[in-house]
Scaffold this active site. Structure first.
Site, PDB file in Angstrom:
ATOM      1  N   CYS A 164      48.849  39.789  32.670  1.00 13.61           N
ATOM      2  CA  CYS A 164      49.051  39.902  34.119  1.00 13.61           C
ATOM      3  C   CYS A 164      50.009  41.008  34.532  1.00 13.61           C
ATOM      4  CB  CYS A 164      49.477  38.554  34.682  1.00 13.61           C
ATOM      5  SG  CYS A 164      48.263  37.275  34.243  1.00 13.61           S
ATOM      6  N   HIS A 292      56.218  38.230  41.620  1.00 18.36           N
ATOM      7  CA  HIS A 292      55.022  37.862  40.865  1.00 18.36           C
ATOM      8  C   HIS A 292      54.544  36.509  41.405  1.00 18.36           C
ATOM      9  CE1 HIS A 292      52.110  38.075  37.757  1.00 18.36           C
ATOM     10  NE2 HIS A 292      52.539  37.002  37.131  1.00 18.36           N
ATOM     11  N   HIS A 326      45.942  34.666  42.170  1.00 11.73           N
ATOM     12  CA  HIS A 326      46.519  35.488  41.103  1.00 11.73           C
ATOM     13  C   HIS A 326      45.398  36.322  40.497  1.00 11.73           C
ATOM     14  CE1 HIS A 326      48.750  37.088  37.949  1.00 11.73           C
ATOM     15  NE2 HIS A 326      49.081  36.014  37.252  1.00 11.73           N
TER      16      HIS A 326
END
Lengths: 410, 263
Positions: A164, A292, A326
């Site tokens: 990620c 994040h 996400h």
């Protein structure tokens, strides 16, 4: 001395909010989420996803037919928006096709093609259908290869795959490759598309929420998986450059655990600190942090510790995962471009879906959108394997004449 | 700025077990014999982690560990670049197989090991290294891309960088669509400070239109052509011969990377 900044000469973004920058900006301003109950293929999961509409009906044709898979369709849709191709054509004439690097982040590339092929294996021999093309779909390099061919670029090219943090690290890699003289400009990006691997994988780890994700909320209970394609054209900034600039980057490893973030956020803090150090910017000058903020209980807690350690409790920060979900390997570029939109349009987005801030968390989390002129903003991306990356963007304080100051629609 | 020293090498492939033991073969003084690879141990990892790791992780960690041991340096201080075309296909095969079964029982361990940066993550855990690390892929050009990015990182940080490149044969049914003939792992410890104590000095440049070098030994050439990490072999052979020369490594469809090599 601060590092030589890179200018974001052009960019484009496609995600669950729609194709193109304006779709994202409009939804950010209106507080409209792109998340919906999971309706991807035949996935039977009680979770919400950020799906890009229409990819199922838009195959790749002609010379790009071998690349046909959801991930490259998403890349194509992204590359077609915001006149990004035209901006790259101008750069190609200026620098030469072989002097523009292409660095694209992805976590799962086109693994969906392999998922489909495995479902159609021959009952006797176990072989996959003859149409299955591993190199141009599933392989990690596939979307980078597709992107450079689509844009007609022949310079240095590789895929970055650090889960990620992938497409955040693409910016750092581009800076290094340009500084080393391997290219004079770079297309960086991130493309990750929905697939059963990530949906069932995150579900197996107990990390998906049955509701739209709620970062920093007292009742946060996991993430919503999304998909996105984002690209930026980077070139060295000129003196007095008024474009949005990459001023610093920081990269670190947690060296702690494969999936769990370090509970004290040590690696995350290191990445943020390095981004500030490279830019020679003290933490108190940063106007906004795009977190994040995946909304898993442990990740948010670890990032919170890190942010408070570096910035204290007052710097406004938010997670935009409630809008897009996400988007994994595309999260870094998605949120870097969100930061650009925020800098250009004087917006601090809130944290969508989050109702009650977790009192145990100390960072200056913003719940409702604010309009405020911003000069410096940071974006955080953290991934499995303890891979952390922070990017610091900024723009000069004097606005251009006739520039949008955040009023009305762009 | 285009110079780099190689301070140490890790190497593991059938018939090429460790850098020291392989130099005679690579220098052309002994013929290459394909022998089964010994089981790699990755002894650096804590025992509880070692139980669960795959052949891909073991291979990457083995060559990384060999290079760092040779240099007698604390690996916890050295940034890393991991380059691999396919990552851990064994794990991806297990996940895609699980997804065809009722209720799709994807193993959480397989899922977290499916990311391309799994070896980098385990390496950081094993060494305590909190520095930057990038995991990249460029299909058959993965080694050249990794070497360039390792060089760029070393120059930018003015620090040593460990480059680790590895690929393994894919399991059926993917093997039919991507031929990797044998496992191959290589690690190069690179230093931009050009110490006197070094295995080789490298200068990188674009190779222009020149075709990539092939190897005279048929067995080594089969390995070079059949594994993206083994595209490093012309460079390793030049280093083993300890003579000044120039090698051309494959770096994309028609592109190549030229590397001047000096002892």
């Amino acid at each position: 001395m601060a590092i030589k900044p890179l200018a974001m000469a052009a960019c484009t973004l496609t995600n669950a909010l729609g194709p193109g920058l304006q779709a994202s900006l409009r939804a950010l301003r209106r507080g409209e989420s792109g998340l919906r109950p999971c309706d991807f293929e035949d996935a039977d999961l009680k979770t919400w996803i950020g799906r890009v509409a229409g990819l199922e009906e838009e195959p790749l044709h002609g010379e790009f037919a071998p690349f046909d898979c959801r991930n490259n369709r998403l890349a194509r849709l992204g590359l077609e928006q915001d006149e990004f191709g035209a901006a790259v054509r101008i750069a190609r004439n200026r620098y030469g096709a072989d002097r523009i690097g292409v660095f694209v982040g992805t976590s799962t590339s086109g693994i969906g093609a392999t998922e489909h092929a495995y479902r159609q294996r021959d009952l006797v021999t176990g072989s996959v259908p003859a149409t299955f093309d591993y190199q141009h779909t599933h392989n990690v390099f596939s979307v980078t290869d597709f992107t450079r061919r689509w844009l007609g670029l022949t310079g240095a090219a590789f895929a970055i795959s650090t889960a990620c943090s992938s497409s955040a690290k693409a910016f750092a890699a581009a800076w290094r490759q340009m500084r080393a003289g391997f290219c004079d400009a770079a297309v960086v990006g991130g493309v990750d598309s929905l697939c059963l691997t990530t949906l069932y994988g995150f579900n197996a780890l107990g990390l998906t929420s049955p509701r739209p994700c709620r970062p920093w909320d007292l009742e946060r209970d996991g993430l919503s998986v999304g998909e996105a394609a984002g690209f930026a054209l980077l070139e060295w900034a000129e003196p007095g450059d008024e474009r949005v600039l990459l001023l610093g980057y920081g990269e670190s490893s947690d060296a702690y655990h494969m999936t769990a973030a370090h509970p004290e956020g040590v690696g995350a803090a290191l990445a943020m600190q390095q981004a500030l150090t490279r830019a020679e910017v003290p933490p108190e000058q940063v106007d906004y942090i795009n977190l994040h903020g995946t909304a898993t209980p442990l990740n948010d807690a670890a990032e919170d510790r890190a942010v408070v350690r570096v910035f204290g409790p007052d710097t406004p920060c938010s997670s935009t995962k409630g809008w897009t979900g996400h988007t994994l390997g595309a999260a870094g570029v998605t949120e870097a471009i969100f930061v650009r939109l925020c800098l250009e349009h004087s917006l601090i987005p809130g944290t969508l879906n989050t109702r009650q801030r977790d009192p145990k968390l100390g960072a200056g989390i913003v719940l409702e959108n604010r309009e405020r002129r911003l000069r410096l903003a940071l974006s955080n991306s953290f991934g499995f394997g303890g891979s952390n990356c922070s990017l610091l963007f900024g723009r000069s304080p004097s606005p251009r004449v006739g520039e949008s100051r955040g009023e009305g629609e762009p | 700025m285009n110079l780099l020293a190689v301070e140490a090498v890790g190497l593991m492939a059938p018939g090429l077990v460790g850098w020291t033991a392989s130099q005679a073969v690579l220098a052309g003084q002994r013929s290459y014999v394909v022998e089964p690879m010994p089981a790699t141990m990755a002894t650096l990892l804590p025992a509880n982690e070692r139980r669960r790791i795959t052949a891909t992780i073991k291979l990457a960690l083995q060559v990384a560990q060999e290079a760092m041991t040779q240099a007698d340096l604390d690996a916890g201080t050295v940034p890393t670049i991991f380059a691999s075309s396919g990552g851990d296909s064994e794990v991806l095969d297990k996940i895609c197989t699980a997804l065809t079964q009722p209720d799709r029982p994807v193993s959480p361990t397989h899922f977290h090991q499916s990311v391309h940066n799994t070896p980098a993550g385990y390496w950081a855990i094993a060494t305590g290294c909190m520095g930057p690390s990038l995991s990249l892929a460029a299909y058959d050009s993965s080694f050249a891309a990794g070497l360039r990015e390792a060089a760029a990182l070393a120059w930018a940080e003015q620090a040593r960088v460990l480059l680790v490149a590895y690929d393994l044969p894919l399991p059926a049914p993917m093997a039919g669509r991507r031929k990797i003939v044998a496992p191959f792992g290589v690690a190069l410890l690179l230093n931009p400070a050009l110490p006197v104590n070094r295995l080789a000095l490298l200068r990188l440049a674009s190779g222009g239109d020149e075709p990539a070098d092939r190897l005279d030994d048929a067995g080594l050439e089969r390995l070079r052509a059949g594994n993206p990490a083994a595209r490093s072999l012309p460079l390793l052979c030049a280093m083993a011969r300890r003579a000044a020369t120039r090698v051309i490594l494959s770096a994309g469809d028609n592109a190549t990377l030229s590397v001047e090599v000096a002892p």
